[in-house]
Design a protein around this motif. Structure first.
Motif, PDB file in Angstrom:
ATOM      1  N   PHE A  15       0.531  -1.254  -0.556  1.00 47.04           N
ATOM      2  CA  PHE A  15       0.480   0.259   0.005  1.00 47.04           C
ATOM      3  C   PHE A  15       1.148   0.763  -0.064  1.00 47.04           C
ATOM      4  O   PHE A  15       0.691   1.946  -0.236  1.00 47.04           O
ATOM      5  CB  PHE A  15      -1.434   0.201   1.170  1.00 47.04           C
ATOM      6  CG  PHE A  15      -1.785  -1.366   1.066  1.00 47.04           C
ATOM      7  CD1 PHE A  15      -2.664  -1.845   0.448  1.00 47.04           C
ATOM      8  CD2 PHE A  15      -1.536  -2.220   2.697  1.00 47.04           C
ATOM      9  CE1 PHE A  15      -3.070  -2.856   0.564  1.00 47.04           C
ATOM     10  CE2 PHE A  15      -2.681  -3.426   2.613  1.00 47.04           C
ATOM     11  CZ  PHE A  15      -3.059  -3.832   1.643  1.00 47.04           C
ATOM     12  N   MET A  16       2.216   0.801   0.677  1.00 44.30           N
ATOM     13  CA  MET A  16       3.216   2.044   0.646  1.00 44.30           C
ATOM     14  C   MET A  16       3.324   2.415  -0.636  1.00 44.30           C
ATOM     15  O   MET A  16       3.724   3.468  -1.387  1.00 44.30           O
ATOM     16  CB  MET A  16       4.059   2.260   2.097  1.00 44.30           C
ATOM     17  CG  MET A  16       5.214   3.221   2.145  1.00 44.30           C
ATOM     18  SD  MET A  16       4.601   4.883   3.092  1.00 44.30           S
ATOM     19  CE  MET A  16       4.254   4.362   3.753  1.00 44.30           C
ATOM     20  N   GLN A  17       4.150   1.823  -1.108  1.00 44.73           N
ATOM     21  CA  GLN A  17       4.249   1.172  -3.199  1.00 44.73           C
ATOM     22  C   GLN A  17       3.595   2.268  -3.544  1.00 44.73           C
ATOM     23  O   GLN A  17       4.261   2.877  -4.644  1.00 44.73           O
ATOM     24  CB  GLN A  17       4.554  -0.044  -3.303  1.00 44.73           C
ATOM     25  CG  GLN A  17       6.339  -0.293  -2.664  1.00 44.73           C
ATOM     26  CD  GLN A  17       6.484  -1.759  -3.223  1.00 44.73           C
ATOM     27  OE1 GLN A  17       6.046  -2.800  -2.496  1.00 44.73           O
ATOM     28  NE2 GLN A  17       7.958  -1.866  -3.346  1.00 44.73           N
ATOM     29  N   GLU A  18       2.194   2.145  -3.134  1.00 45.29           N
ATOM     30  CA  GLU A  18       0.662   2.376  -4.460  1.00 45.29           C
ATOM     31  C   GLU A  18       1.316   4.011  -4.270  1.00 45.29           C
ATOM     32  O   GLU A  18       0.566   4.537  -5.225  1.00 45.29           O
ATOM     33  CB  GLU A  18       0.175   1.538  -4.408  1.00 45.29           C
ATOM     34  CG  GLU A  18      -0.376   0.252  -4.635  1.00 45.29           C
ATOM     35  CD  GLU A  18      -2.057  -0.391  -3.931  1.00 45.29           C
ATOM     36  OE1 GLU A  18      -2.403   0.095  -3.802  1.00 45.29           O
ATOM     37  OE2 GLU A  18      -2.014  -1.622  -4.997  1.00 45.29           O
ATOM     38  N   GLY A  19       1.089   4.216  -3.133  1.00 49.21           N
ATOM     39  CA  GLY A  19       0.863   5.556  -3.252  1.00 49.21           C
ATOM     40  C   GLY A  19       2.334   6.381  -3.214  1.00 49.21           C
ATOM     41  O   GLY A  19       2.066   7.236  -4.049  1.00 49.21           O
ATOM     42  N   MET A  20       3.407   5.470  -3.080  1.00 53.58           N
ATOM     43  CA  MET A  20       4.596   6.199  -4.338  1.00 53.58           C
ATOM     44  C   MET A  20       4.183   6.338  -4.828  1.00 53.58           C
ATOM     45  O   MET A  20       4.646   7.119  -6.226  1.00 53.58           O
ATOM     46  CB  MET A  20       6.023   5.915  -3.440  1.00 53.58           C
ATOM     47  CG  MET A  20       6.050   6.044  -1.842  1.00 53.58           C
ATOM     48  SD  MET A  20       7.814   5.213  -1.295  1.00 53.58           S
ATOM     49  CE  MET A  20       7.605   5.219   0.239  1.00 53.58           C
ATOM     50  N   LEU A  25       4.055   9.795 -10.226  1.00 56.20           N
ATOM     51  CA  LEU A  25       3.392   9.387 -11.929  1.00 56.20           C
ATOM     52  C   LEU A  25       2.506  10.915 -11.805  1.00 56.20           C
ATOM     53  O   LEU A  25       2.397  11.344 -13.068  1.00 56.20           O
ATOM     54  CB  LEU A  25       2.512   8.298 -11.817  1.00 56.20           C
ATOM     55  CG  LEU A  25       3.466   7.308 -12.281  1.00 56.20           C
ATOM     56  CD1 LEU A  25       1.930   5.960 -12.738  1.00 56.20           C
ATOM     57  CD2 LEU A  25       4.418   7.600 -13.223  1.00 56.20           C
ATOM     58  N   TYR A  26       1.893  11.362 -10.670  1.00 54.09           N
ATOM     59  CA  TYR A  26       0.846  12.528 -10.650  1.00 54.09           C
ATOM     60  C   TYR A  26       2.023  13.987 -10.858  1.00 54.09           C
ATOM     61  O   TYR A  26       1.315  14.448 -11.297  1.00 54.09           O
ATOM     62  CB  TYR A  26       0.421  12.462  -9.272  1.00 54.09           C
ATOM     63  CG  TYR A  26      -0.669  13.478  -9.741  1.00 54.09           C
ATOM     64  CD1 TYR A  26      -1.787  14.103  -9.708  1.00 54.09           C
ATOM     65  CD2 TYR A  26      -0.082  14.772  -8.570  1.00 54.09           C
ATOM     66  CE1 TYR A  26      -2.316  14.947  -9.743  1.00 54.09           C
ATOM     67  CE2 TYR A  26      -0.655  16.487  -8.157  1.00 54.09           C
ATOM     68  CZ  TYR A  26      -1.936  15.730  -9.011  1.00 54.09           C
ATOM     69  OH  TYR A  26      -2.786  17.233  -8.762  1.00 54.09           O
ATOM     70  N   ILE A  69       5.873  -2.398 -13.543  1.00 56.22           N
ATOM     71  CA  ILE A  69       4.993  -2.071 -14.403  1.00 56.22           C
ATOM     72  C   ILE A  69       3.608  -1.259 -14.428  1.00 56.22           C
ATOM     73  O   ILE A  69       2.827  -1.994 -13.403  1.00 56.22           O
ATOM     74  CB  ILE A  69       4.822  -3.885 -14.988  1.00 56.22           C
ATOM     75  CG1 ILE A  69       6.328  -4.391 -15.091  1.00 56.22           C
ATOM     76  CG2 ILE A  69       4.313  -3.684 -16.064  1.00 56.22           C
ATOM     77  CD1 ILE A  69       7.302  -3.404 -15.551  1.00 56.22           C
ATOM     78  N   TYR A  70       2.845  -0.746 -14.872  1.00 59.74           N
ATOM     79  CA  TYR A  70       2.174   0.191 -14.177  1.00 59.74           C
ATOM     80  C   TYR A  70       0.905   0.381 -15.400  1.00 59.74           C
ATOM     81  O   TYR A  70       0.211   0.970 -15.801  1.00 59.74           O
ATOM     82  CB  TYR A  70       2.286   1.492 -13.688  1.00 59.74           C
ATOM     83  CG  TYR A  70       3.159   2.578 -14.308  1.00 59.74           C
ATOM     84  CD1 TYR A  70       3.200   3.557 -15.198  1.00 59.74           C
ATOM     85  CD2 TYR A  70       4.643   1.710 -14.246  1.00 59.74           C
ATOM     86  CE1 TYR A  70       4.234   4.518 -15.575  1.00 59.74           C
ATOM     87  CE2 TYR A  70       5.437   3.574 -14.117  1.00 59.74           C
ATOM     88  CZ  TYR A  70       5.423   3.674 -15.362  1.00 59.74           C
ATOM     89  OH  TYR A  70       6.142   5.178 -15.972  1.00 59.74           O
ATOM     90  N   LYS A  71       1.689   0.588 -17.062  1.00 59.78           N
ATOM     91  CA  LYS A  71       1.343   0.891 -18.530  1.00 59.78           C
ATOM     92  C   LYS A  71       0.292  -0.911 -18.866  1.00 59.78           C
ATOM     93  O   LYS A  71       1.578  -1.685 -18.124  1.00 59.78           O
ATOM     94  CB  LYS A  71       2.857   0.978 -19.158  1.00 59.78           C
ATOM     95  CG  LYS A  71       2.540   2.375 -18.824  1.00 59.78           C
ATOM     96  CD  LYS A  71       3.715   3.478 -19.892  1.00 59.78           C
ATOM     97  CE  LYS A  71       5.067   3.978 -19.285  1.00 59.78           C
ATOM     98  NZ  LYS A  71       5.344   4.927 -20.480  1.00 59.78           N
ATOM     99  N   GLY A 116      16.226  11.512 -12.032  1.00 59.24           N
ATOM    100  CA  GLY A 116      15.733  11.045 -11.138  1.00 59.24           C
ATOM    101  C   GLY A 116      15.539   9.503 -11.972  1.00 59.24           C
ATOM    102  O   GLY A 116      16.513   9.014 -12.453  1.00 59.24           O
ATOM    103  N   PHE A 117      14.234   8.880 -11.448  1.00 59.29           N
ATOM    104  CA  PHE A 117      14.752   7.340 -12.349  1.00 59.29           C
ATOM    105  C   PHE A 117      12.911   6.934 -13.116  1.00 59.29           C
ATOM    106  O   PHE A 117      11.994   8.055 -12.672  1.00 59.29           O
ATOM    107  CB  PHE A 117      13.897   6.695 -10.568  1.00 59.29           C
ATOM    108  CG  PHE A 117      15.370   6.250  -9.992  1.00 59.29           C
ATOM    109  CD1 PHE A 117      16.697   5.684 -10.343  1.00 59.29           C
ATOM    110  CD2 PHE A 117      16.034   7.256  -8.559  1.00 59.29           C
ATOM    111  CE1 PHE A 117      17.730   5.424  -9.871  1.00 59.29           C
ATOM    112  CE2 PHE A 117      16.807   7.000  -8.142  1.00 59.29           C
ATOM    113  CZ  PHE A 117      18.232   6.643  -8.618  1.00 59.29           C
TER     114      PHE A 117
END
Length: 260
Positions: A15-20, A25-26, A69-71, A116-117
């Motif tokens: 859940f923490m990683q999802e927030g990051m 991306l925002y 991976i998010y795309k 950045g990354f």
């Protein structure tokens, strides 16, 4: 045609990683989750052994071999690769005078930060060595916060130093086995989220508002923004570290609690 990397495992984000991931991306220009540590090495440095030690750290901890991976997926996933290389970058700036060395080092750190990354394609850790003199080097260790926090970094550096020293003696490093991050994710997914939410609701029921640090806004500030630099003695630092260790927390958490 480039060979596709071999995949070791695939699992959800914490859940923490999802927030990051969301905030990264925002606001892609933000470096809020870019972590950078810098320290000086005195003495002889074996760059080949340094690289082999870093390779061993990546082999030991699967999180460092992970891509996010998010795309083109229904929900973001972290993909662990069987092999991923972290090239140790090296630059010799020993020919510069002291002032130029400092300027070059600070400029390098800023450039590294601005780079950045890319969470989906980049190796999410970068190690750079700047040679200041025959027996003096500056190591710049950068990573994305989605991999680990400050507590973990201390553990990883300790393991790295153990491996580096062992290889210098021609020995294999003797380290205890570690749990995979995937094991933690599987445990996390089995937890009752409603029960956790209820727990924190009770714990925080008497808090009326947060106590943030003052910041610049378009409105009239409630306080004055100042920057203060101070040094804590070795004895006081040791005592604070004891408090943190006894509480199972980091020094940063101790300072946050003191501010609160």
């Amino acid at each position: 045609m480039p060979q596709q990397p071999e995949i070791q495992d695939i699992y959800p984000l914490s859940f923490m990683q999802e927030g990051m991931l969301f905030h990264s991306l925002y606001d892609e220009q933000s470096r809020a989750y870019f972590e950078q540590a810098s320290f000086t090495i005195h003495g002889q440095l074996d760059l080949e052994r340094f690289q082999k030690s870093m390779d061993a750290v990546f082999e030991r901890y699967e999180i460092f071999r992970t891509a996010f991976i998010y795309k083109n997926v229904a929900k973001p996933r972290q993909v662990v690769l069987k092999h991923r290389h972290c090239h140790v970058h090296f630059e010799d700036i020993s020919h510069l005078n002291e002032r130029d060395k400092e300027h070059c080092t600070e400029a390098f750190k800023e450039q590294d930060k601005s780079r950045g990354f890319d969470l989906q394609t980049d190796v999410l850790m970068r190690i750079s060595i700047l040679k200041w003199a025959p027996n003096r080097y500056v190591c710049i260790w950068s990573h994305h916060h989605i991999l680990m926090d400050g507590w973990c970094l201390g553990i990883v550096i300790k393991d790295f130093l153990h491996i580096y020293q062992a290889l210098g003696k021609g020995q294999l490093p003797d380290l205890h086995p570690v749990q995979s991050y995937g094991t933690y994710i599987k445990w996390l997914m089995q937890q009752d989220r409603e029960e956790a939410a209820e727990y924190w609701k009770k714990r925080l029921q008497h808090f009326e508002k947060a106590t943030p640090l003052p910041k610049r806004t378009d409105q009239i500030p409630d306080g004055t923004l100042e920057q203060i630099t101070f040094t804590i003695s070795e004895k006081e630092t040791s005592e604070l570290q004891k408090i943190a260790a006894a509480s199972g927390a980091t020094l940063n958490t101790v300072f946050q609690a003191l501010w609160g």
